[in-house]
Motif scaffolding. Structure first.
Motif, short mmCIF file in Angstrom:
data_model
loop_
_atom_site.label_atom_id
_atom_site.label_comp_id
_atom_site.label_asym_id
_atom_site.label_seq_id
_atom_site.Cartn_x
_atom_site.Cartn_y
_atom_site.Cartn_z
N ILE A 29 46.38 52.56 33.31
CA ILE A 29 46.15 51.98 34.64
C ILE A 29 47.22 52.45 35.62
O ILE A 29 48.41 52.37 35.33
N THR A 30 46.78 52.94 36.74
CA THR A 30 47.68 53.33 37.82
C THR A 30 47.23 52.60 39.08
O THR A 30 46.07 52.66 39.45
N LEU A 31 48.15 51.86 39.67
CA LEU A 31 47.78 51.00 40.80
C LEU A 31 49.00 50.78 41.69
O LEU A 31 50.06 50.41 41.19
N ASP A 32 48.85 51.04 42.97
CA ASP A 32 49.93 50.74 43.92
C ASP A 32 49.54 49.54 44.75
O ASP A 32 48.38 49.42 45.15
N PRO A 44 35.52 41.30 34.08
CA PRO A 44 34.96 40.33 33.14
C PRO A 44 36.04 39.58 32.36
O PRO A 44 37.21 40.00 32.37
N ASN A 45 35.66 38.50 31.70
CA ASN A 45 36.60 37.77 30.84
C ASN A 45 37.14 38.69 29.75
O ASN A 45 36.40 39.46 29.17
N GLY A 46 38.42 38.59 29.48
CA GLY A 46 39.02 39.41 28.43
C GLY A 46 39.17 40.86 28.82
O GLY A 46 39.40 41.73 27.97
N ALA A 47 39.06 41.17 30.13
CA ALA A 47 39.15 42.55 30.58
C ALA A 47 40.60 43.01 30.75
O ALA A 47 40.86 44.18 30.98
N GLY A 48 41.54 42.07 30.66
CA GLY A 48 42.95 42.43 30.74
C GLY A 48 43.62 42.11 32.07
O GLY A 48 44.72 42.57 32.33
N LYS A 49 42.95 41.29 32.91
CA LYS A 49 43.52 40.99 34.24
C LYS A 49 44.86 40.25 34.11
O LYS A 49 45.85 40.65 34.72
N THR A 50 44.87 39.20 33.30
CA THR A 50 46.10 38.42 33.14
C THR A 50 47.17 39.26 32.46
O THR A 50 48.35 39.20 32.82
N VAL A 214 39.77 39.02 50.70
CA VAL A 214 40.84 40.01 50.52
C VAL A 214 40.60 41.30 51.31
O VAL A 214 39.54 41.52 51.88
N MET A 215 41.65 42.17 51.34
CA MET A 215 41.54 43.48 51.99
C MET A 215 41.13 44.55 50.99
O MET A 215 40.50 45.53 51.35
N HIS A 216 41.60 44.40 49.74
CA HIS A 216 41.30 45.41 48.72
C HIS A 216 40.81 44.73 47.46
O HIS A 216 41.24 43.63 47.13
N ILE A 217 39.94 45.43 46.76
CA ILE A 217 39.47 44.95 45.47
C ILE A 217 39.90 45.94 44.39
O ILE A 217 39.76 47.15 44.57
N ALA A 218 40.47 45.44 43.32
CA ALA A 218 40.75 46.29 42.16
C ALA A 218 39.97 45.73 40.98
O ALA A 218 40.07 44.55 40.68
N CYS A 219 39.14 46.58 40.36
CA CYS A 219 38.35 46.12 39.22
C CYS A 219 39.05 46.56 37.94
O CYS A 219 39.35 47.74 37.77
N VAL A 220 39.29 45.59 37.06
CA VAL A 220 39.95 45.90 35.80
C VAL A 220 38.99 45.60 34.66
O VAL A 220 38.44 44.50 34.59
N ASP A 221 38.75 46.61 33.83
CA ASP A 221 37.99 46.38 32.61
C ASP A 221 38.60 47.32 31.57
O ASP A 221 38.06 48.40 31.30
N THR A 222 39.75 46.95 31.06
CA THR A 222 40.64 47.76 30.23
C THR A 222 41.21 48.92 31.04
O THR A 222 42.41 49.12 31.10
N THR A 223 40.34 49.68 31.71
CA THR A 223 40.84 50.68 32.66
C THR A 223 40.62 50.14 34.07
O THR A 223 39.97 49.11 34.26
#
Lengths: 256, 266
Positions: A29-32, A44-50, A214-223
């Motif tokens: 994951i690369t995110l600024d 989704p649940n368990g996608a690694g957000k937390t 929000v201004m930006h959305i970041a989707c996390v699903d392992t990647t």
């Protein structure tokens, strides 16, 4: 309104991977996150957000990759007062915990590396200011356990605000809170972002609501599967249509 | 009639030791209870029992060997818990049964120790010596100093460990300090209330005070009052009625808890 230089990076996540035992939770994951941004993290649940939050905050060590906060590598980062954090299930404390609202907000007035710490007059004033920012000053001397879930979440925002941070991380802050309290809650966040130029990063499963905020959305699903504006996200995912149908079904159900 | 009690040196020693333990136990207890870690006291008591058996076998003061084994075990429990491979209560169970088994085995090859160990199981003020009081008093001072040093950290961690760590609280260090202080308190309290009931002394006054729904500091003060009253009343009552000291103390505490609980529910 504050003028904020949105080009300045506050957080840089580079090629971060994390695994529990042998199960990949986060992969490359690369995110600024820029100063003054209001970013919604969905998935989704368990996608690694937390897990991503915990890695960004140094609570978990990434297996690979690096995180820097305010231009400093996480391992050497010391300016924790610049960061506010509202953990998931922060309302999950012992239901009889003997602390007043004021006590809870004062907890975060912590100076690392100092022993025998006691709240000073300055700390008290900071706590009152933070409570005013979330419109909860009249509850200062109530027991935290006597408050509703929505009120408690506002206290946790006040606790995150008490050191006048530059960024606040919120992990599913509105789950289990009624609609009116949620509206209040998002209004407070909008004010903090617009008036004070505070950077906000928020995990939510309420995609419909968060895309309005929000201004930006970041989707996390392992990647990291997307990093875009809410309108683009809705267009690309076709989510608006799906949500439209879902909402209809739910409304219909309620009318019965 | 009450003056009669003070003619016996052992009763005075028992009261002195009892008051010290009564004051220290809730200070530790409040953090354990709020972290939902109440049973750690019971586990460390069983570990102390193995230490006591070892001390008796080797002819060393059993309070010291109990202290040593429980401190070492407490760090082991904390490590196991942090490894995330074993949950907190499973780690406690492993240590509880392991140490109980060890104590029984040690005692089985020294049969003459069995009568003495009974005093440590249920507590007996007659077994308190001047030397014990000196040790207990010194340890109590150390416990109080450490709690004062890390009070802010302990409260924050008990309430929300993740947020505390993000604020820069050295959570692992503070957790280790808390569990070492718990081990210390448990082993110093054993001569008074015994291995089987020390957990109650650490937990019940705090749980009683929490029912009153006061601020953190007031809760500690009320827990201290419940603890102090129960220990002093328990020692005096058990002396006159020839009852088990530890058992009497715990029953008095439970009676106060029940009373407060019923009143507060209305």
């Amino acid at each position: 309104m504050q003028k904020v230089d949105h080009t300045k990076n506050i957080i840089e996540v580079k090629n971060v991977s994390f695994a529990y035992e042998k199960v990949d939770v986060l992969k490359n994951i690369t995110l600024d996150i820029h100063k003054g941004d209001y970013v919604g993290i969905i998935g989704p649940n368990g996608a690694g957000k937390t897990t991503l939050f915990k890695v960004m905050l140094g609570l978990l060590k990434p297996r690979e990759g690096s995180v820097s906060l305010f231009g400093q590598d996480l391992a050497y980062f010391k300016d924790w007062h610049k960061i506010g954090y509202v953990p998931q299930k922060s309302t999950n404390f012992d239901s009889n915990f003997p602390a007043t609202v004021r006590d809870v907000v004062l907890m975060a007035r912590y100076v690392p590396g100092k022993i025998f710490q006691k709240a000073s007059k300055e700390d008290e004033l900071a706590a009152e200011k933070a409570l005013r920012q979330v419109n909860m000053i009249e509850y200062a001397d109530r027991m935290i356990s006597d408050l509703s879930g929505g009120q408690q979440q506002r206290i946790f925002i006040a606790r995150a605000l008490v050191n006048e941070p530059e960024i606040i991380f919120l992990d599913e802050p509105t789950s289990g809170i009624d609609k009116t309290s949620q509206d209040n809650f998002y209004k407070i966040l909008q004010n903090l972002n617009k008036e004070l130029g505070l950077t906000l990063v928020l995990i939510s499963h309420d995609i419909e609501r968060i895309t309005e905020e929000v201004m930006h959305i970041a989707c996390v699903d392992t990647t990291l599967t997307c990093h875009t504006s809410p309108t683009e996200y809705l267009k690309e995912s076709g989510y608006a249509e799906i949500m439209g149908q879902k909402v209809k079904i739910i409304t219909h159900h309620h009318h019965n | 009639m009450l003056t009669e009690i003070f003619q016996y040196g052992f009763i005075l020693r028992g009261l002195e030791a009892g008051v010290i333990v009564a004051l220290v136990a809730p200070l530790i207890g409040i953090f354990l209870v709020l972290k939902r870690y109440s049973l750690v006291a019971d586990t460390l008591a069983h570990v102390s029992l193995a230490g006591i058996a070892l001390g008796m076998l080797l002819g060393i003061n059993p309070v010291l060997t109990a202290l040593g084994t429980s401190v070492i075990a407490s760090l082991g429990i904390e490590r196991l818990r942090n490894s995330k491979k074993i949950s907190g209560d499973t780690a406690l169970a492993l240590f509880l049964f392991g140490s109980l088994a060890l104590a029984v085995v040690i005692l089985s090859f020294a049969h003459n120790l069995n009568s003495n160990i009974f005093n440590y199981l249920f507590g007996n003020i007659v077994t308190v010596t001047n030397n014990d009081i000196f040790i207990i008093f010194s340890l109590a001072i150390i416990v109080i100093i450490f709690l004062a040093m890390f009070y802010k950290e302990l409260v924050y961690i008990a309430f929300d460990e993740d947020a505390a760590r993000v604020s820069g609280v050295p959570a692992r260090l503070v957790n280790n300090i808390l569990i070492i202080l718990s081990a210390t308190t448990v082993s110093l309290a054993i001569p008074i209330v015994g291995v089987l009931l020390i957990g109650a002394l650490i937990v019940i006054p705090v749980v009683t005070a929490i029912q009153l729904r006061k601020s953190f500091i007031s809760t500690i003060v009320y827990a201290e009052l419940v603890s102090l009253f129960s220990v002093v009343a328990g020692i005096i009552l058990s002396f006159y009625m020839n009852l088990s000291t530890g058992g009497t103390i715990v029953l008095i505490m439970l009676a106060i808890f029940t009373f407060v609980f019923l009143i507060k529910r209305k």
